[in-house]
Design an enzyme around this catalytic site. Structure first.
Site, PDB file in Angstrom:
ATOM      1  N   SER A  13       1.490 -11.719  15.796  1.00 17.52           N
ATOM      2  CA  SER A  13       0.158 -12.310  15.661  1.00 17.52           C
ATOM      3  C   SER A  13       0.186 -13.341  14.546  1.00 17.52           C
ATOM      4  O   SER A  13       1.003 -14.266  14.584  1.00 17.52           O
ATOM      5  CB  SER A  13      -0.859 -11.203  15.415  1.00 17.52           C
ATOM      6  OG  SER A  13      -2.152 -11.723  15.377  1.00 17.52           O
ATOM      7  N   HIS A  26      -0.710 -13.646  19.777  1.00 15.70           N
ATOM      8  CA  HIS A  26      -2.158 -13.873  19.805  1.00 15.70           C
ATOM      9  C   HIS A  26      -2.434 -15.344  19.522  1.00 15.70           C
ATOM     10  O   HIS A  26      -1.923 -15.907  18.570  1.00 15.70           O
ATOM     11  CB  HIS A  26      -2.859 -13.021  18.734  1.00 15.70           C
ATOM     12  CG  HIS A  26      -2.706 -11.560  18.973  1.00 15.70           C
ATOM     13  ND1 HIS A  26      -2.739 -10.641  17.954  1.00 15.70           N
ATOM     14  CD2 HIS A  26      -2.522 -10.853  20.114  1.00 15.70           C
ATOM     15  CE1 HIS A  26      -2.581  -9.422  18.465  1.00 15.70           C
ATOM     16  NE2 HIS A  26      -2.445  -9.531  19.765  1.00 15.70           N
ATOM     17  N   ASP A  65      -2.665  -4.214  16.780  1.00 16.54           N
ATOM     18  CA  ASP A  65      -2.199  -4.320  18.166  1.00 16.54           C
ATOM     19  C   ASP A  65      -0.682  -4.117  18.181  1.00 16.54           C
ATOM     20  O   ASP A  65       0.028  -4.601  17.316  1.00 16.54           O
ATOM     21  CB  ASP A  65      -2.570  -5.704  18.713  1.00 16.54           C
ATOM     22  CG  ASP A  65      -2.412  -5.789  20.228  1.00 16.54           C
ATOM     23  OD1 ASP A  65      -2.384  -4.728  20.877  1.00 16.54           O
ATOM     24  OD2 ASP A  65      -2.321  -6.921  20.743  1.00 16.54           O
TER      25      ASP A  65
END
Lengths: 198, 282
Positions: free
Chosen positions: A12, A39, A132
């Site tokens: 991310s 992401h 995540d």
């Protein structure tokens, strides 16, 4: 030594630099597909495949729905879609609800890949600002796959690696610059392994 | 039991569950992309606390209310207004000028979900002064979702995103001209749906739908397996008039489908295609 069939990577915040430290170190002998969830802002066109293609020996492309996984190819989840692996080793995209506030979500990729590749899967969690990937990595571990987390001390943002470390007994915690060479070693072992199984 | 065996058995249980749903209620999810379906079912299984999918199958057969909640899970219900703004810009710039050459045109939103994309199109038509000359059909297999589409009520917190999309899509007015708001929700302006007919239609089990000038079916086909995709694309081809437009989701493509050579590509990135005129009319 075990033969691995695929690598999944979740990343991310700080992801571009982390991927740049890993993927360009893989050479053309690397025979596993590499699936990446990073992401991204939903309305950005993904520049990532283009960016990686300029730096990597492996071919990088955006993952397409129903596309078959090919060895030595880097697949990047498109912005605003979840990336999943189907039983027949094709990829599937989904525009379903966000998971962990994310679409694509690392967990969705990891969990679906774990069920397909079981103990033949390598999961890697890198820098990021949320959690995540933690549940997904635990599932990879549960199905006998190999789990790797970037050493939080070397992560631009350490929340995601820390959450992953908390979720399961991770096999390897590696500094960023060791992850690429380590994956390369795993791939070579696979190549030299002639008989299926252990 | 090893992991592979567990997964194989679970797959069998899911196939039986989908078979039961089809036999009992006529809704056919057997040709949906498997992983997607499994994740949706798994979501419901864990909420309800069933030990396995066989337990859930028993409940599905005996409890229609439970089946209806499962039907919602299996419906594709994530969409937004002016989703992919660049797509709507292209509709305005390329497709609507063609439609203007017809005295009367028909537009079909297949799998319209809660109607967000239907209202988006209606707004475009109104701004282009075409709303009186276009009949819009909005269909979905799920009656509950279709009712939501008819109601045209959306949560306020989503409207901020919709407004941004509308602006990026080249909207000519203020998005707030198209709804009235209370504290938590907005209701879309009634006149937008004057020319919309909402009805139930199932792409998997129902047949051809009219002589359409434009068909929208965005982010539905990715949930189908290859064979069902081809079947539905053929249904669209049959439902379009010659030169009619087919609009798919941004990650859906005709490229590898069985109807690829029956359409021209109008816009690759936006996934806008056009049915070829048959050789005899050329």
């Amino acid at each position: 030594m075990k033969k691995y069939e695929a690598v999944v990577i979740g990343v991310s915040a700080g992801g571009l630099a982390a991927l740049d430290a890993i993927l360009p170190t893989l050479d053309a002998s690397f025979m596993m597909p590499v699936l990446v969830v990073q992401h991204l802002s939903p309305d950005m066109e993904s520049y990532l495949p283009l960016h990686l293609n300029m730096r990597c020996a492996l071919h990088a492309k955006e993952a397409e729905d129903k596309e078959s996984l090919r060895p030595g190819t880097i697949y990047v989840a498109p912005p605003n879609y979840h990336l999943m692996v189907e039983e027949d080793k094709t990829m599937a995209l989904s525009a379903q609800a966000r998971v962990n506030f994310s679409r694509p979500s690392v967990d969705v990729l990891f969990e679906t890949a774990a069920e397909v590749f079981c103990d033949r899967l390598v999961g890697v969690v890198l820098t990021g600002a949320n959690s995540d990937g933690a549940a997904g990595l635990a599932k990879i571990k549960q199905f006998g796959g190999l789990t790797i987390v970037q050493d939080p001390a070397t992560a631009e943002v350490d929340a995601m690696p820390k959450a992953a470390l908390k979720s399961t007994a991770v096999d390897y915690v590696l500094p960023l610059d060791c992850i690429g060479p380590f994956l390369q070693t795993l791939a070579r072992q696979g190549l030299h392994e002639s008989s299926p199984g252990e | 039991m090893n992991d592979t065996l567990i997964i194989e058995n679970e797959r069998l249980e899911i196939q039986l569950l989908l078979e039961a749903i089809y036999l009992k209620y006529g809704h056919d999810f057997r040709s949906y992309a498997f992983t997607h379906t499994k994740r949706r079912l798994e979501h419901r299984r864990s909420i309800e606390g069933f030990k396995n999918f066989s337990e859930m199958q028993h409940r599905v057969i005996y409890d229609e209310a439970f089946f209806n909640s499962l039907l919602l899970d299996l419906s594709i219900n994530v969409t937004e207004m002016f989703r992919d703004p660049w797509f709507y810009k292209r509709i305005r710039d390329v497709v609507l000028p063609h439609l203007k050459t017809y005295p009367y045109a028909k537009v079909w939103h297949a799998g319209c979900s809660a109607g967000q994309e239907v209202y988006s199109m209606c707004i475009l038509l109104e701004e282009e002064g075409m709303d009186d000359r276009v009949q819009v059909y909005a269909t979905d297999f799920n009656e509950l979702i279709l009712q939501k589409a008819k109601d045209g009520i959306y949560p306020m917190d989503l409207v901020r995103d919709y407004t941004a999309n509308y602006q990026k899509a080249g909207g000519l007015r203020s998005f707030s001209d198209y709804y009235s708001a209370d504290y938590d929700n907005v209701i879309m302006k009634r006149s937008l749906k004057d020319h919309v007919l909402f009805s139930s239609h199932n792409l998997v089990t129902d047949g051809v739908f009219g002589e359409m000038n434009v068909i929208f079916c965005r982010n539905v086909l990715i949930y189908f397996n290859k064979e069902l995709q081809n079947r539905v694309l053929q249904l669209f081809w049959d439902s379009l008039c010659p030169g009619g437009f087919l609009c798919l989701g941004s990650k859906e493509s005709l490229r590898f489908s069985s109807v690829a050579d029956k359409f021209d590509v109008v816009s690759e990135r936006e996934k806008i295609y056009r049915k070829k005129r048959s050789p005899s009319t050329l």
